[in-house]
Design a protein around this motif. Structure first.
Motif, mmCIF file in Angstrom:
data_model
loop_
_atom_site.group_PDB
_atom_site.id
_atom_site.type_symbol
_atom_site.label_atom_id
_atom_site.label_comp_id
_atom_site.label_asym_id
_atom_site.label_seq_id
_atom_site.Cartn_x
_atom_site.Cartn_y
_atom_site.Cartn_z
ATOM 1 N N SER A 278 57.360 84.891 6.645
ATOM 2 C CA SER A 278 58.691 84.690 7.221
ATOM 3 C C SER A 278 59.143 83.243 7.136
ATOM 4 O O SER A 278 60.341 82.954 7.088
ATOM 5 N N THR A 286 70.803 83.040 6.453
ATOM 6 C CA THR A 286 71.176 84.456 6.449
ATOM 7 C C THR A 286 71.959 84.829 7.698
ATOM 8 O O THR A 286 72.879 85.646 7.640
ATOM 9 N N ARG A 290 75.405 86.493 6.478
ATOM 10 C CA ARG A 290 75.469 87.945 6.622
ATOM 11 C C ARG A 290 76.072 88.383 7.950
ATOM 12 O O ARG A 290 76.763 89.400 8.026
ATOM 13 N N PHE A 291 75.807 87.608 9.015
ATOM 14 C CA PHE A 291 76.208 88.076 10.342
ATOM 15 C C PHE A 291 77.254 87.192 11.021
ATOM 16 O O PHE A 291 77.732 87.515 12.106
ATOM 17 N N LYS A 326 73.135 92.335 15.990
ATOM 18 C CA LYS A 326 72.724 92.749 14.656
ATOM 19 C C LYS A 326 71.855 91.671 14.001
ATOM 20 O O LYS A 326 70.877 91.975 13.308
ATOM 21 N N ALA A 327 72.215 90.404 14.235
ATOM 22 C CA ALA A 327 71.423 89.302 13.680
ATOM 23 C C ALA A 327 70.017 89.298 14.264
ATOM 24 O O ALA A 327 69.031 89.086 13.550
ATOM 25 N N TYR A 330 67.929 91.933 12.781
ATOM 26 C CA TYR A 330 67.481 91.499 11.458
ATOM 27 C C TYR A 330 66.244 90.609 11.586
ATOM 28 O O TYR A 330 65.256 90.776 10.852
ATOM 29 N N SER A 333 63.250 92.610 12.282
ATOM 30 C CA SER A 333 62.757 93.330 11.103
ATOM 31 C C SER A 333 61.920 92.437 10.204
ATOM 32 O O SER A 333 61.128 92.913 9.396
ATOM 33 N N LYS A 334 62.099 91.120 10.341
ATOM 34 C CA LYS A 334 61.331 90.144 9.577
ATOM 35 C C LYS A 334 60.118 89.632 10.353
ATOM 36 O O LYS A 334 59.504 88.633 9.981
ATOM 37 N N HIS A 354 65.394 92.898 21.761
ATOM 38 C CA HIS A 354 65.512 91.811 20.812
ATOM 39 C C HIS A 354 64.764 90.539 21.217
ATOM 40 O O HIS A 354 64.745 89.581 20.465
#
Length: 357
Positions: A278, A286, A290-291, A326-327, A330, A333-334, A354
């Protein structure tokens, strides 16, 4: 290599009984550099002295290289102890003897001839980088050089185990690093199993592959270095780690600095921690691309532990709550952990899934 089975050490006085070590179970494999860390009074020095029976346990058994030391006769125990070297905080050198004579001292009843002893001493001094100090006296050496002499002396009988009881506590940071580097080399060159007692997590980070944390005579947590640093379970372990990574000091400075914490409605203060692959991902970039989440980094560091990168960031995350969630999903997930940092200013809470408190 070394197994401590339910080891306890109790000191009984006229009016008080002190349980310095209580029911400790530890296994140290051959070739390990095993750190035992704890604050003063935790029982770690008492525990390490049970490994060579300088401190006999009140209960339990001590197995070293397949031998139950408590069952050995005096002569057998003396032979077993020769295979367990030990170095201390204050070196314990003999001031009236030269460096060569200090290193030769454990060999006086070894059966070696004088030429053989001289040859071995020369080889040991070369191993620790003190060939030119053979005829000097301890008073002429620096603290780091004295500890190198102590290490050479501890290796005189070709031990399989080296016990280090606060061996770098009297040294400055630069000298400490040089001694730890020497111990790393000895671990590899001589297949030496090393047990290090310390109250400094920085020492553990530099050299150990495994670590046990002690508190009030108990081992409260143990494991491989990376697991302990990235997923500590006990509060005392977290305190040690935060101190050594400087996260605590950085956070304290940040919380005292009002201009850094001028948080708006959609801002949150968080600690982002990540390990392994990571650390090479452009995570922060990102979040923005992305977010649409802006990340203001207030503190950051990356360390290499046993060839594994481990990182910590203290950040302000700014953005609309839905995008922020959402960020954070993400990041999760990493395998990146996000911990909400509470303080006196208003913070919009993160969703429970989260973050980890």
């Amino acid at each position: 290599m070394i197994t401590l089975n339910n080891v306890s050490v109790t000191f009984k006085g006229k009016e008080t009984t002190i349980k310095a070590v209580e029911n400790v179970q530890l296994t140290i494999e051959k070739g390990d550099v095993f750190g035992i860390v704890g604050y003063s009074g935790a029982g770690k020095s008492t525990l390490v002295r049970t490994i060579n029976l300088l401190q006999r346990p009140s209960e339990g058994s001590v197995i070293v290289s397949g031998q139950d030391l408590l069952s050995l006769k005096p002569k057998e125990l003396r032979a077993a102890r020769k295979k367990i070297g030990m170095i201390f905080q204050h070196f314990n050198l003999m001031g009236s003897r030269t460096i060569a004579e200090n290193v030769a001292y454990p060999l006086r009843k070894s059966g070696l001839t004088k030429p053989q002893i001289k040859e071995k001493v020369a080889a040991l001094l070369q191993l620790v980088g003190l060939t030119d100090k053979s005829s000097a006296y301890p008073s002429q050496l620096s603290g780091g050089q004295k500890q190198r002499v102590a290490i050479a002396r501890s290796l005189a009988n070709d031990p399989e185990v080296l016990l280090c009881d606060e061996a770098t506590s009297a040294l400055d940071p630069k000298t400490t690093l040089s001694i730890l580097e020497l111990l790393k080399e000895l671990n590899k060159k001589l297949a030496l199993t090393i047990v290090i007692i310390t109250h400094e997590m920085q020492v553990v980070k530099e050299i150990c592959n495994k670590v046990a944390v002690m508190e009030n005579g108990h081992v409260v947590e143990e494991g491989d270095l990376v697991s302990i640093f990235t997923e500590p379970k006990e509060r005392i372990t977290k305190d040690f780690i935060n101190t050594s990574t400087h996260v605590d000091q950085a956070l304290e400075s940040i919380l005292k600095h009002p201009t850094l914490l001028d948080l708006q409605t959609n801002d949150v203060l968080a600690n982002i921690s990540y390990v392994g692959a990571s650390t090479s991902d452009p995570l922060i970039a990102t979040l923005t691309t992305r977010f649409g989440i802006t990340t203001n980094i207030l503190f950051g560091n990356v360390e290499i532990l046993q060839e594994t990168p481990v990182g910590n960031l203290i950040v302000v995350l700014s953005g609309e709550p839905g995008r922020r969630d959402k960020a954070l999903a993400y990041l999760q997930s990493k395998n990146v952990k996000v911990t909400l940092i509470h303080h006196h200013q208003r913070v919009i809470p993160l969703k429970k899934e989260h973050y980890i408190v």
